[in-house]
Write a protein that holds these residues in place. Sequence first.
Motif, PDB file in Angstrom:
ATOM      1  N   ILE A 138      16.569   0.955  19.197  1.00  0.00           N
ATOM      2  CA  ILE A 138      17.442   1.859  19.954  1.00  0.00           C
ATOM      3  C   ILE A 138      17.862   3.022  19.057  1.00  0.00           C
ATOM      4  N   VAL A 139      18.296   2.750  17.824  1.00  0.00           N
ATOM      5  CA  VAL A 139      18.583   3.829  16.876  1.00  0.00           C
ATOM      6  C   VAL A 139      17.253   4.170  16.207  1.00  0.00           C
ATOM      7  N   SER A 140      16.709   5.325  16.545  1.00  0.00           N
ATOM      8  CA  SER A 140      15.352   5.654  16.098  1.00  0.00           C
ATOM      9  C   SER A 140      15.278   5.833  14.579  1.00  0.00           C
ATOM     10  N   PRO A 141      14.257   5.221  13.951  1.00  0.00           N
ATOM     11  CA  PRO A 141      14.102   5.366  12.509  1.00  0.00           C
ATOM     12  C   PRO A 141      13.177   6.527  12.149  1.00  0.00           C
ATOM     13  N   ALA A 142      12.676   7.266  13.155  1.00  0.00           N
ATOM     14  CA  ALA A 142      11.611   8.250  12.909  1.00  0.00           C
ATOM     15  C   ALA A 142      12.014   9.289  11.868  1.00  0.00           C
ATOM     16  N   ALA A 143      13.209   9.886  12.040  1.00  0.00           N
ATOM     17  CA  ALA A 143      13.616  10.964  11.137  1.00  0.00           C
ATOM     18  C   ALA A 143      13.743  10.438   9.700  1.00  0.00           C
ATOM     19  N   LEU A 144      14.362   9.277   9.550  1.00  0.00           N
ATOM     20  CA  LEU A 144      14.555   8.686   8.225  1.00  0.00           C
ATOM     21  C   LEU A 144      13.213   8.398   7.561  1.00  0.00           C
ATOM     22  N   LEU A 145      12.296   7.790   8.310  1.00  0.00           N
ATOM     23  CA  LEU A 145      11.010   7.405   7.721  1.00  0.00           C
ATOM     24  C   LEU A 145      10.174   8.629   7.363  1.00  0.00           C
ATOM     25  N   ARG A 146      10.286   9.683   8.173  1.00  0.00           N
ATOM     26  CA  ARG A 146       9.556  10.921   7.842  1.00  0.00           C
ATOM     27  C   ARG A 146      10.120  11.550   6.575  1.00  0.00           C
ATOM     28  N   GLU A 147      11.451  11.532   6.486  1.00  0.00           N
ATOM     29  CA  GLU A 147      12.105  12.117   5.306  1.00  0.00           C
ATOM     30  C   GLU A 147      11.644  11.401   4.030  1.00  0.00           C
ATOM     31  N   LYS A 148      11.419  10.101   4.118  1.00  0.00           N
ATOM     32  CA  LYS A 148      10.993   9.330   2.939  1.00  0.00           C
ATOM     33  C   LYS A 148       9.472   9.241   2.837  1.00  0.00           C
ATOM     34  N   ASN A 149       8.776  10.036   3.648  1.00  0.00           N
ATOM     35  CA  ASN A 149       7.305  10.023   3.642  1.00  0.00           C
ATOM     36  C   ASN A 149       6.707   8.658   3.937  1.00  0.00           C
ATOM     37  N   LEU A 150       7.331   7.940   4.845  1.00  0.00           N
ATOM     38  CA  LEU A 150       6.822   6.609   5.176  1.00  0.00           C
ATOM     39  C   LEU A 150       6.165   6.581   6.553  1.00  0.00           C
ATOM     40  N   LEU A 151       6.230   7.696   7.267  1.00  0.00           N
ATOM     41  CA  LEU A 151       5.564   7.748   8.580  1.00  0.00           C
ATOM     42  C   LEU A 151       4.491   8.814   8.562  1.00  0.00           C
ATOM     43  N   GLN A 171       0.831  -1.208   0.000  1.00  0.00           N
ATOM     44  CA  GLN A 171       0.000   0.000   0.000  1.00  0.00           C
ATOM     45  C   GLN A 171       0.863   1.255   0.000  1.00  0.00           C
ATOM     46  N   LYS A 172       2.036   1.129   0.570  1.00  0.00           N
ATOM     47  CA  LYS A 172       2.922   2.292   0.689  1.00  0.00           C
ATOM     48  C   LYS A 172       4.328   1.841   0.312  1.00  0.00           C
ATOM     49  N   PRO A 173       4.670   1.843  -0.994  1.00  0.00           N
ATOM     50  CA  PRO A 173       5.986   1.319  -1.394  1.00  0.00           C
ATOM     51  C   PRO A 173       7.126   2.085  -0.712  1.00  0.00           C
ATOM     52  N   LEU A 174       8.205   1.362  -0.423  1.00  0.00           N
ATOM     53  CA  LEU A 174       9.340   1.967   0.288  1.00  0.00           C
ATOM     54  C   LEU A 174      10.223   2.756  -0.687  1.00  0.00           C
ATOM     55  N   THR A 175       9.602   3.579  -1.506  1.00  0.00           N
ATOM     56  CA  THR A 175      10.332   4.295  -2.557  1.00  0.00           C
ATOM     57  C   THR A 175      11.459   5.151  -1.988  1.00  0.00           C
ATOM     58  N   GLY A 176      12.623   5.010  -2.572  1.00  0.00           N
ATOM     59  CA  GLY A 176      13.753   5.861  -2.192  1.00  0.00           C
ATOM     60  C   GLY A 176      14.462   5.431  -0.923  1.00  0.00           C
ATOM     61  N   LEU A 177      13.992   4.366  -0.286  1.00  0.00           N
ATOM     62  CA  LEU A 177      14.666   3.895   0.927  1.00  0.00           C
ATOM     63  C   LEU A 177      15.775   2.925   0.530  1.00  0.00           C
ATOM     64  N   LYS A 178      17.026   3.345   0.806  1.00  0.00           N
ATOM     65  CA  LYS A 178      18.177   2.511   0.420  1.00  0.00           C
ATOM     66  C   LYS A 178      18.505   1.557   1.559  1.00  0.00           C
ATOM     67  N   ILE A 179      18.376   0.275   1.270  1.00  0.00           N
ATOM     68  CA  ILE A 179      18.449  -0.741   2.325  1.00  0.00           C
ATOM     69  C   ILE A 179      19.619  -1.698   2.105  1.00  0.00           C
ATOM     70  N   ALA A 180      20.431  -1.855   3.155  1.00  0.00           N
ATOM     71  CA  ALA A 180      21.498  -2.865   3.105  1.00  0.00           C
ATOM     72  C   ALA A 180      20.931  -4.152   3.686  1.00  0.00           C
ATOM     73  N   CYS A 181      20.680  -5.141   2.846  1.00  0.00           N
ATOM     74  CA  CYS A 181      20.124  -6.417   3.305  1.00  0.00           C
ATOM     75  C   CYS A 181      21.243  -7.254   3.909  1.00  0.00           C
ATOM     76  N   TYR A 182      21.100  -7.568   5.186  1.00  0.00           N
ATOM     77  CA  TYR A 182      22.170  -8.273   5.901  1.00  0.00           C
ATOM     78  C   TYR A 182      21.720  -9.690   6.251  1.00  0.00           C
TER      79      TYR A 182
END
Lengths: 194, 297
Positions: free
Chosen positions: B284-297, B144-155
């Motif tokens: 612990i490392v908050s994702p809030a700022a990143l997700l807001r920047e990518k319009n995911l929150l 419903q909300k593609p993770l567009t523009g989110l660069k993810i390192a798959c570990y």
Amino acid sequence: MKNAKMHLSTETMNLGFVKKVEALSGSSVRRCFQCGKCSAGCPMRSFMEHPPNRIVRLLQLGQWERVLAGRSIWYCASCETCSTRCPNKVDLAAIMDALRKLSWDAAGPSKESYVQLANRLFMENIRTYGRQYEMRLAAVFNMKSGQFLKDLMLGPKLITKGKLKMFHAKNQNVGEIERIFSRIEEMRKKGEAP
Amino acid sequence: MSPNRKFALSYSYYPGCSLHASAKEYDVSTKGVFNALRIGLKEVPDWFCCGATPAHNVDELLSLALCAKNLSLAGKVEGDLAVACAACFSRLKTTQHRLKENDIKRKQVETAIDGPVPLGKKVKHLLEILAKDFGLDKLEGAVQKPLTGLKIACYYGCLLTRPPEVPELDDCEAPTIMENVIKAVGGEPVAWSHRLECCGANFTLSRPGVILKLSNEILASAKDAGADCIMVACPLCHGNLDIRQEEIEQATGRRYGMPVFYITQLVGLACGVSPLRLGLESMIVSPAALLREKNLL
């Protein structure tokens, strides 16, 4: 010592120990031809006094006491990279398990006590509670290793995030775990299990 | 009537110890995603610890017996066994693999647990369920909300792929299953060097110095590759990369600020699961700022 020669014979090679390791691990020790690929890919290499390929070589040469007395076997992370990449199908990760078991059972000398302490507490937790309670594990580890301040800053952080719990959902059938431990002890007493 | 009959796919579920404590957001988000995708999940009652690394390190028979007991408990719940933790997954599958090959060990284990071991019970990691059973096409359809523009390192870490005959999940040196899932939900996987390296695993308790070195290399590699965040599928990897990240920053002097997500958190976010049901606040490392920047929150 300049002219000291190393004598190799079936006696000095101590094949008995090698065979014990092979039986426990289900992997050949003798098949290793020292290509060194295991050590090249080992993430824990820099923490070990003997790199993985040298451990196998020491076993092949009957020098197992040096292996068990050192810290290297306790610094293996069981990441399985060596076993995955070995061109000669030596399962080094399983050999490490076998060496640790032999050292553990003999309560032999080792330079690495913290890893062994952590393992012991982990197993005691399973036997008592059936599950792992991380907070208890960490607290008892710090107490018993005398590092009272270790990770002190992490505690409050984890508690506010709800990641360290004082109370857990209990396993209602914890007696069953004790029976598994005792049955294994029983089998070992009778010589029916390694 | 089975409680899961309304779902086309349904599984028995082995969360493992960490998911009830330090990795509770993995448990919460797994349930959130499965619920959103209409996949049934029923927890195995009274499961035990799988023994993890310490048990097999010093006592193989005990380790096999603990996993066999869990397989036997899981055998009473319908559906293939869904496992979230990479270590539990590896131990359960190792047990089936070893006992299928070795009759002597199987008999010892059967004596230890006083019963048969269900070697046929299929054990599946969540990744496998999402990518193969549910399927990438359907997953793409559920976004419903593609993770567009989110660069993810798959570990991947160690145990999802190694040794290859045990997990049977993907290629052991060049896996793609995580990247495929991320592409299906619209994210951008980055190419990086340390996806299969070890994070230091359970040395976090006994020798945290090991984590500072190994996990630092992973964080540095992800950062250098331009990743915004790391995605994992193992609570131990998560603990080392997320919980110890600040300590690693202090030790190395390099600032990462790299949120570390569980795969179920990112898939859940894309499939419209409420952030409250994904446990994002527990990171612990908050994702809030990143997700807001990518319009995911």
